[in-house]
Design a protein around this motif. Sequence first.
Motif, PDB file in Angstrom:
ATOM      1  N   GLU A  69       0.838  -1.206   0.000  1.00  0.00           N
ATOM      2  CA  GLU A  69       0.000   0.000   0.000  1.00  0.00           C
ATOM      3  C   GLU A  69       0.867   1.248   0.000  1.00  0.00           C
ATOM      4  OE1 GLU A  69      -3.586   2.081   2.653  1.00  0.00           O
ATOM      5  OE2 GLU A  69      -2.961   0.014   3.042  1.00  0.00           O
ATOM      6  N   VAL A  70       0.389   2.287  -0.663  1.00  0.00           N
ATOM      7  CA  VAL A  70       1.092   3.576  -0.683  1.00  0.00           C
ATOM      8  C   VAL A  70       0.864   4.263   0.656  1.00  0.00           C
ATOM      9  CG1 VAL A  70       1.303   5.813  -1.825  1.00  0.00           C
ATOM     10  CG2 VAL A  70       0.758   3.775  -3.176  1.00  0.00           C
ATOM     11  N   THR A  71       1.915   4.363   1.470  1.00  0.00           N
ATOM     12  CA  THR A  71       1.780   4.918   2.814  1.00  0.00           C
ATOM     13  C   THR A  71       2.628   6.171   3.026  1.00  0.00           C
ATOM     14  OG1 THR A  71       3.544   3.463   3.616  1.00  0.00           O
ATOM     15  CG2 THR A  71       1.282   2.652   3.811  1.00  0.00           C
ATOM     16  N   SER A  72       3.360   6.598   1.998  1.00  0.00           N
ATOM     17  CA  SER A  72       4.237   7.755   2.167  1.00  0.00           C
ATOM     18  C   SER A  72       4.616   8.321   0.806  1.00  0.00           C
ATOM     19  CB  SER A  72       5.506   7.351   2.931  1.00  0.00           C
ATOM     20  OG  SER A  72       6.227   6.368   2.194  1.00  0.00           O
ATOM     21  N   LEU A  73       5.313   9.439   0.843  1.00  0.00           N
ATOM     22  CA  LEU A  73       5.901  10.036  -0.362  1.00  0.00           C
ATOM     23  C   LEU A  73       7.367  10.276  -0.060  1.00  0.00           C
ATOM     24  CD1 LEU A  73       5.527  11.274  -3.208  1.00  0.00           C
ATOM     25  CD2 LEU A  73       5.108  13.464  -2.073  1.00  0.00           C
ATOM     26  N   CYS A  74       8.248   9.778  -0.931  1.00  0.00           N
ATOM     27  CA  CYS A  74       9.686   9.855  -0.676  1.00  0.00           C
ATOM     28  C   CYS A  74      10.411  10.525  -1.836  1.00  0.00           C
ATOM     29  CB  CYS A  74      10.270   8.463  -0.465  1.00  0.00           C
ATOM     30  SG  CYS A  74       9.508   7.534   0.890  1.00  0.00           S
ATOM     31  N   CYS A  75      11.384  11.345  -1.498  1.00  0.00           N
ATOM     32  CA  CYS A  75      12.219  12.020  -2.495  1.00  0.00           C
ATOM     33  C   CYS A  75      13.672  11.600  -2.282  1.00  0.00           C
ATOM     34  CB  CYS A  75      12.084  13.534  -2.366  1.00  0.00           C
ATOM     35  SG  CYS A  75      12.986  14.462  -3.634  1.00  0.00           S
ATOM     36  N   LEU A  76      14.304  11.102  -3.330  1.00  0.00           N
ATOM     37  CA  LEU A  76      15.686  10.629  -3.232  1.00  0.00           C
ATOM     38  C   LEU A  76      16.659  11.801  -3.082  1.00  0.00           C
ATOM     39  CD1 LEU A  76      16.108   7.700  -5.811  1.00  0.00           C
ATOM     40  CD2 LEU A  76      16.413   7.613  -3.336  1.00  0.00           C
ATOM     41  N   TYR A  90      17.026   9.391   1.685  1.00  0.00           N
ATOM     42  CA  TYR A  90      15.823   9.994   1.117  1.00  0.00           C
ATOM     43  C   TYR A  90      15.001  10.695   2.195  1.00  0.00           C
ATOM     44  CZ  TYR A  90      13.717   5.655   2.913  1.00  0.00           C
ATOM     45  OH  TYR A  90      13.330   4.606   3.719  1.00  0.00           O
ATOM     46  N   ILE A  91      14.177  11.634   1.734  1.00  0.00           N
ATOM     47  CA  ILE A  91      13.259  12.341   2.616  1.00  0.00           C
ATOM     48  C   ILE A  91      11.894  11.661   2.513  1.00  0.00           C
ATOM     49  CG2 ILE A  91      12.130  14.542   3.117  1.00  0.00           C
ATOM     50  CD1 ILE A  91      14.516  15.914   1.734  1.00  0.00           C
ATOM     51  N   LYS A  92      11.298  11.400   3.672  1.00  0.00           N
ATOM     52  CA  LYS A  92      10.024  10.675   3.702  1.00  0.00           C
ATOM     53  C   LYS A  92       8.944  11.522   4.354  1.00  0.00           C
ATOM     54  CE  LYS A  92       7.935   6.389   5.444  1.00  0.00           C
ATOM     55  NZ  LYS A  92       8.200   5.103   6.130  1.00  0.00           N
ATOM     56  N   TRP A  93       7.795  11.610   3.655  1.00  0.00           N
ATOM     57  CA  TRP A  93       6.619  12.271   4.212  1.00  0.00           C
ATOM     58  C   TRP A  93       5.535  11.225   4.464  1.00  0.00           C
ATOM     59  CZ3 TRP A  93       9.549  14.766   0.460  1.00  0.00           C
ATOM     60  CH2 TRP A  93       9.993  16.053   0.775  1.00  0.00           C
ATOM     61  N   PRO A  94       5.125  10.995   5.696  1.00  0.00           N
ATOM     62  CA  PRO A  94       4.009  10.072   5.962  1.00  0.00           C
ATOM     63  C   PRO A  94       2.743  10.561   5.261  1.00  0.00           C
ATOM     64  CG  PRO A  94       5.207  10.567   7.981  1.00  0.00           C
ATOM     65  CD  PRO A  94       5.709  11.510   6.944  1.00  0.00           C
ATOM     66  N   LYS A  95       1.974   9.635   4.744  1.00  0.00           N
ATOM     67  CA  LYS A  95       0.809   9.976   3.935  1.00  0.00           C
ATOM     68  C   LYS A  95      -0.194  10.862   4.675  1.00  0.00           C
ATOM     69  CE  LYS A  95      -2.350   6.845   3.329  1.00  0.00           C
ATOM     70  NZ  LYS A  95      -3.054   5.607   2.881  1.00  0.00           N
ATOM     71  N   GLU A  96      -0.570  10.467   5.876  1.00  0.00           N
ATOM     72  CA  GLU A  96      -1.606  11.201   6.594  1.00  0.00           C
ATOM     73  C   GLU A  96      -1.180  12.636   6.885  1.00  0.00           C
ATOM     74  OE1 GLU A  96      -0.506   8.239   7.376  1.00  0.00           O
ATOM     75  OE2 GLU A  96      -2.248   6.948   7.001  1.00  0.00           O
ATOM     76  N   ASN A  97       0.063  12.814   7.341  1.00  0.00           N
ATOM     77  CA  ASN A  97       0.558  14.153   7.660  1.00  0.00           C
ATOM     78  C   ASN A  97       0.600  15.041   6.419  1.00  0.00           C
ATOM     79  OD1 ASN A  97       0.903  13.170  10.211  1.00  0.00           O
ATOM     80  ND2 ASN A  97       3.140  13.085  10.144  1.00  0.00           N
ATOM     81  N   LEU A  98       1.018  14.466   5.300  1.00  0.00           N
ATOM     82  CA  LEU A  98       1.131  15.256   4.075  1.00  0.00           C
ATOM     83  C   LEU A  98      -0.245  15.650   3.541  1.00  0.00           C
ATOM     84  CD1 LEU A  98       3.006  16.501   2.033  1.00  0.00           C
ATOM     85  CD2 LEU A  98       3.064  14.327   0.795  1.00  0.00           C
ATOM     86  N   ILE A  99      -1.187  14.722   3.570  1.00  0.00           N
ATOM     87  CA  ILE A  99      -2.543  15.036   3.102  1.00  0.00           C
ATOM     88  C   ILE A  99      -3.175  16.124   3.965  1.00  0.00           C
ATOM     89  CG2 ILE A  99      -4.882  14.122   2.868  1.00  0.00           C
ATOM     90  CD1 ILE A  99      -3.697  11.481   1.976  1.00  0.00           C
TER      91      ILE A  99
END
Length: 247
Positions: A76-83, A167-176
Amino acid sequence: LDTAMFNTVMFLFNVRHAVKLWYAQRYIEFEPEYEKIYKQVFKPYLDSRVHFKKLVDISCMRTSPKGEIFKKKGDEVTSLCCLVKGRISVVRKIEYEPVSVSNNPVFHSFLDDADESDIGDFLRNQHFINLCRENQFIEAPQWVTAKLRPQGDRFTVSFVAVDDLQYIKWPKENLINLIDSNKKIYNALNGVLGLHTAHALIASRKYAKIQDELSGSSTNIASRKNSILTQEQKENENGNNADIDEE
């Protein structure tokens, strides 16, 4: 007296407004990794460091070792990550053995970009789709497809760490929650992810074209080899028949 009081109140109001504008545009210094992502990825879309700081505040820095399965097909997609550092191979199936094609003329005829000279090893893997590099969002296509609000969405591909990753990780709920309350950040993220998705699509199509050409070249070579072997077998059979006739 009333006029003086009115002027004083308006003066204080203007000063307060000016201070707020100055504070909103103040310079904020980020850690080197975040500074790099801000300047090279977000700055064209977010001219205020204050807004980017809101993204920084809900994120975290993570690392993964080379060879680790970063995400699997079906997860499941649970985050957004930038390398920030390293590369990730995007594959349909995790089954990869690097094969050097540095001397393959077909490979060189399709790759004109010197920055992609290291892609050759991946193209021999029939399951290879794309390669994520520094300053790219790994899950950009999934977020764009879900209109930046993935709910129960799952990956249709797998991701494997080619190098040691940072990488930088943004948790899905926090970002939404953040983009729902901040239109500027929503528009910036929408623009960045849309651009990265378009680049990923173009790259994957180019790589697929190269793979098709390599596959066709290999098929032609195998066909020529079979033809030569068949011809040699016929010549040997004719030679044997001639020997029998002479006897």
